[in-house]
Design a protein around this motif. Structure first.
Motif, PDB file in Angstrom:
ATOM      1  N   UNK A  75      12.646 -16.292  18.839  1.00  0.00           N
ATOM      2  CA  UNK A  75      13.123 -17.478  19.559  1.00  0.00           C
ATOM      3  C   UNK A  75      12.572 -18.749  18.917  1.00  0.00           C
ATOM      4  N   UNK A  76      11.713 -18.578  17.905  1.00  0.00           N
ATOM      5  CA  UNK A  76      11.152 -19.769  17.288  1.00  0.00           C
ATOM      6  C   UNK A  76      10.349 -19.450  16.047  1.00  0.00           C
ATOM      7  N   UNK A  77       9.809 -20.517  15.469  1.00  0.00           N
ATOM      8  CA  UNK A  77       8.958 -20.400  14.285  1.00  0.00           C
ATOM      9  C   UNK A  77       7.641 -21.099  14.568  1.00  0.00           C
ATOM     10  N   UNK A  78       6.591 -20.575  13.955  1.00  0.00           N
ATOM     11  CA  UNK A  78       5.301 -21.266  13.964  1.00  0.00           C
ATOM     12  C   UNK A  78       4.878 -21.451  12.510  1.00  0.00           C
ATOM     13  N   UNK A 104      19.107 -22.830  18.212  1.00  0.00           N
ATOM     14  CA  UNK A 104      18.270 -22.668  19.413  1.00  0.00           C
ATOM     15  C   UNK A 104      16.807 -22.386  19.082  1.00  0.00           C
ATOM     16  N   UNK A 105      16.478 -22.121  17.835  1.00  0.00           N
ATOM     17  CA  UNK A 105      15.088 -21.814  17.499  1.00  0.00           C
ATOM     18  C   UNK A 105      14.207 -23.048  17.676  1.00  0.00           C
ATOM     19  N   UNK A 106      13.046 -22.846  18.295  1.00  0.00           N
ATOM     20  CA  UNK A 106      12.097 -23.957  18.426  1.00  0.00           C
ATOM     21  C   UNK A 106      10.983 -23.818  17.390  1.00  0.00           C
ATOM     22  N   UNK A 107      10.271 -24.900  17.160  1.00  0.00           N
ATOM     23  CA  UNK A 107       9.289 -24.947  16.063  1.00  0.00           C
ATOM     24  C   UNK A 107       7.953 -25.495  16.558  1.00  0.00           C
ATOM     25  N   UNK A 108       6.897 -24.727  16.304  1.00  0.00           N
ATOM     26  CA  UNK A 108       5.524 -25.186  16.532  1.00  0.00           C
ATOM     27  C   UNK A 108       4.879 -25.361  15.158  1.00  0.00           C
ATOM     28  N   UNK A 109       4.302 -26.538  14.905  1.00  0.00           N
ATOM     29  CA  UNK A 109       3.642 -26.803  13.626  1.00  0.00           C
ATOM     30  C   UNK A 109       2.195 -27.200  13.878  1.00  0.00           C
TER      31      UNK A 109
END
Ligand code: SF4
Length: 193
Positions: A75-78, A104-109
């Motif tokens: 559901x996302x990337x980190x 729809x993918x969310x991103x945490x950086x």
């Protein structure tokens, strides 16, 4: 104004490690990218091997984007490291390519920089593709064992509302560690110790 470095890796992302699916670095199943090279030398850094600016595993932006979109359950990337903002332009391009197919993918950086230091053009481009930024240097004595912040001085910035429902989990939630077997032998620890 930092530039993307090393400069001789035009079009390539310099990767320390990849994990195609983890639940230890943000909500849901996430594709995790750790980049190689960091200008900081925080005492107690959990990834000292990823600090030197040397060529590690290089992959084209296109190839990495294909690998990410091929993971149906994420559901996302980190993105962590190392210091992602030292490859900000290439990572921003990667994220634009991924989101073109999986919007729809969310991103945490993660970053060792404070948010007000991320003011150069490439950094702003990566921030524009990031939903949550976890910013600030790691201070070993301020590691309180909670949330995705490595130490309590770091700040969780919600740049878009997409991960606001997970605010408590991101800031104060219980941490988990995963151990993934590497194809080349040994194991990869994923999570915040
Ligand atoms: S910013 Fe992160 S990767 Fe860089 S030295 Fe500090 S803890 Fe390690």
């Amino acid at each position: 104004m930092p530039n993307d470095i090393p400069q001789n890796l035009s079009g390539l992302i310099n990767i320390a490690e990849l994990c195609p699916s983890s639940e230890a670095l943000g909500p849901g199943k996430r594709f995790v990218i750790w980049v190689q090279g960091c200008p900081f030398e925080c005492k107690g850094c959990i990834a000292p091997d990823w600090i030197p600016f040397r060529k590690a595993h290089t992959m084209s932006i296109e190839e990495l984007a294909e690998r990410i979109v091929a993971e149906p359950e994420i559901c996302g990337l980190t993105i962590s490291g190392g210091e992602p903002f030292m490859q900000a332009s290439r990572l921003a391009t990667l994220l634009r390519k991924v989101k073109a197919q999986r919007p729809s993918l969310n991103v945490i950086t993660f970053s060792g920089f404070r948010i007000n230091q991320l003011n150069w053009q490439d950094a702003l481009a990566l921030l524009a593709e990031t939903d949550v930024l976890i910013a600030g240097l790691f201070v070993e004595k301020l590691n309180n064992g909670r949330g995705l912040k490595g130490s309590s001085n770091q700040t969780v910035h919600f740049l878009t509302p997409s991960l606001l429902p997970f605010k408590e989990e991101l800031e104060n939630g219980q941490r988990g560690l995963e151990f993934h077997l590497r194809v080349e032998g040994g194991h990869l620890m994923v999570g915040i110790p």
